[in-house]
Design a protein around this motif. Structure first.
Motif, short mmCIF file in Angstrom:
data_model
loop_
_atom_site.label_atom_id
_atom_site.label_comp_id
_atom_site.label_asym_id
_atom_site.label_seq_id
_atom_site.Cartn_x
_atom_site.Cartn_y
_atom_site.Cartn_z
N LEU B 177 12.44 0.18 4.89
CA LEU B 177 11.47 0.54 4.56
C LEU B 177 10.85 2.00 3.00
O LEU B 177 10.75 1.46 2.12
CB LEU B 177 9.94 1.96 5.25
CG LEU B 177 8.51 1.34 5.78
CD1 LEU B 177 8.70 0.34 6.06
CD2 LEU B 177 8.84 2.39 7.33
N VAL B 178 12.76 1.80 3.13
CA VAL B 178 13.14 3.11 1.81
C VAL B 178 13.98 2.43 0.67
O VAL B 178 13.70 2.46 -0.22
CB VAL B 178 13.60 3.89 2.38
CG1 VAL B 178 14.25 4.55 1.84
CG2 VAL B 178 12.72 5.38 3.05
N PRO B 180 13.66 -0.31 -0.13
CA PRO B 180 12.80 -1.50 -1.44
C PRO B 180 12.08 -0.20 -2.91
O PRO B 180 12.21 -0.66 -3.77
CB PRO B 180 11.31 -1.79 -0.93
CG PRO B 180 11.32 -1.89 0.40
CD PRO B 180 12.65 -1.01 -0.02
N GLY B 181 12.34 1.25 -2.31
CA GLY B 181 11.97 2.23 -3.57
C GLY B 181 12.96 2.42 -4.44
O GLY B 181 13.11 2.71 -5.15
#
Lengths: 191, 191
Positions: B177-178, B180-181
């Motif tokens: 989830l993290v 891609p940031g």
DNA sequence: ATCTATTCTGAACCACAGTTCACCTTGATG
DNA sequence: CATCAAGGTGAACTGTGGTTCAGAATAGAT
């Protein structure tokens, strides 16, 4: 069935005062405030606290429950807005932002919730929030701007790891960092 | 200057035993283990603990410091590997993964660190880790596959919010989830 | 082998926070 | 208005856990 006598008026009043005071005290000084202080803030004696909540854990749980209820309301409101025409993905991230923001104010409440662990927390209201969020996600996926494999659990996960105790700048940055994992930067193909 | 007499051999030995035992006990039962238990685990009397660490906070701080040092080593090793030819972005995410993984084992240590707040934690070793991570980021940005505005603080932020207390599946999901940031899905233009 | 400064020991101390309970107050019922 | 159980009070109790300290033990120097 023996009809239990209705509770006394002042008892109800006190219960409310206690819950309010507990909420305030906990948000102000963390979940480690003494029962004495909560009692004082509520203008009540310690014993009264224990009449309404057999143990401190119960009291904290009650406060957390209230908080969860507020979140559920928020989620449902967001869902409502989507029905009215706004982008689901936007509502979802905005919702996440608000929750992080809010629980920054009540960071202590979140800490308390953590402390209670996977414990009680009325499943009915919790599911209420969950259902709304799930709907939000589905809508966004239908629009094609939320990743297909995003689930409610992801939101829970992010919420529970939100940097509530950080200054606003950091919280915003966190949101920015996390959003790309949820949303789809490039729509499928058309449009 | 009065040259302080060298410490006695057994004192050194005990100090080490205490530090080890404290680490083990804290990772096993959380930062709330009693001093008694730590002492017992170290095969030492409580008083000895207090000879070496004037207060429990100091002891915990020492344990945390050791942990931070290990992380610093890890970061530096990763940086080394990049010099050797591996992708910086990959090393960075792998590093993040390892740290999350490791502090899942030592989740209690992280909790302890949190409890100590912004307190001591030897800045020298902390900066050692910071420097290595910073270098990693720069390298990745040079390659063009880490967002240009990512900083060390982002990594700190993510680390401090990692869901250490969650099961492996959730931790992996979080990483997904993290990531891609941090990384750039689409390289600038060329290539 | 002797001696002393360092270190170790662990029972006792203390402060604090949750909880209890014997007694008083008061809202509601008839 | 009388009655009484539900509710309130707060001083005292309790258990836990960090911390202290006077005396015992011991490493290391002479």
């Amino acid at each position: 069935m023996s009809q239990a006598r209705a509770p006394r008026a002042d008892a109800v009043r006190n219960r409310k005062k206690i819950l309010t005071a507990a909420g305030e005290q906990i948000t102000a000084h963390g979940p480690d405030v003494g029962m004495d202080e909560i009692a004082a803030a509520a203008g009540v004696a310690v014993g009264t606290l224990y009449r309404h909540f057999p143990t401190k854990t119960d009291l904290v749980a009650a406060v957390v429950a209230e908080y969860v209820a507020r979140v559920a309301d928020d989620a449902e409101a967001a869902l409502e807005r989507v029905t009215g025409g706004t982008r689901a993905a936007d509502e979802l991230t905005a919702f996440l932002g608000r929750v992080v923001e809010a629980s920054a104010a009540d960071r202590a409440v979140k800490a308390a919730a953590q402390a209670l662990g996977a414990e009680p927390v009325d499943h009915a209201t919790e599911d209420r929030a969950g259902a709304a969020v799930a709907a939000l996600i589905r809508a966004g996926q239908a629009d094609g701007d939320i990743h297909p494999d995003v689930t409610v659990n992801d939101i829970y996960l992010l919420f529970s790891t939100a940097p509530t105790d950080q200054p606003p700048a950091a919280r915003n940055r966190w949101l920015t960092l996390v959003t790309p994992g949820l949303t789809t930067a490039r729509p499928p193909a058309s449009s």
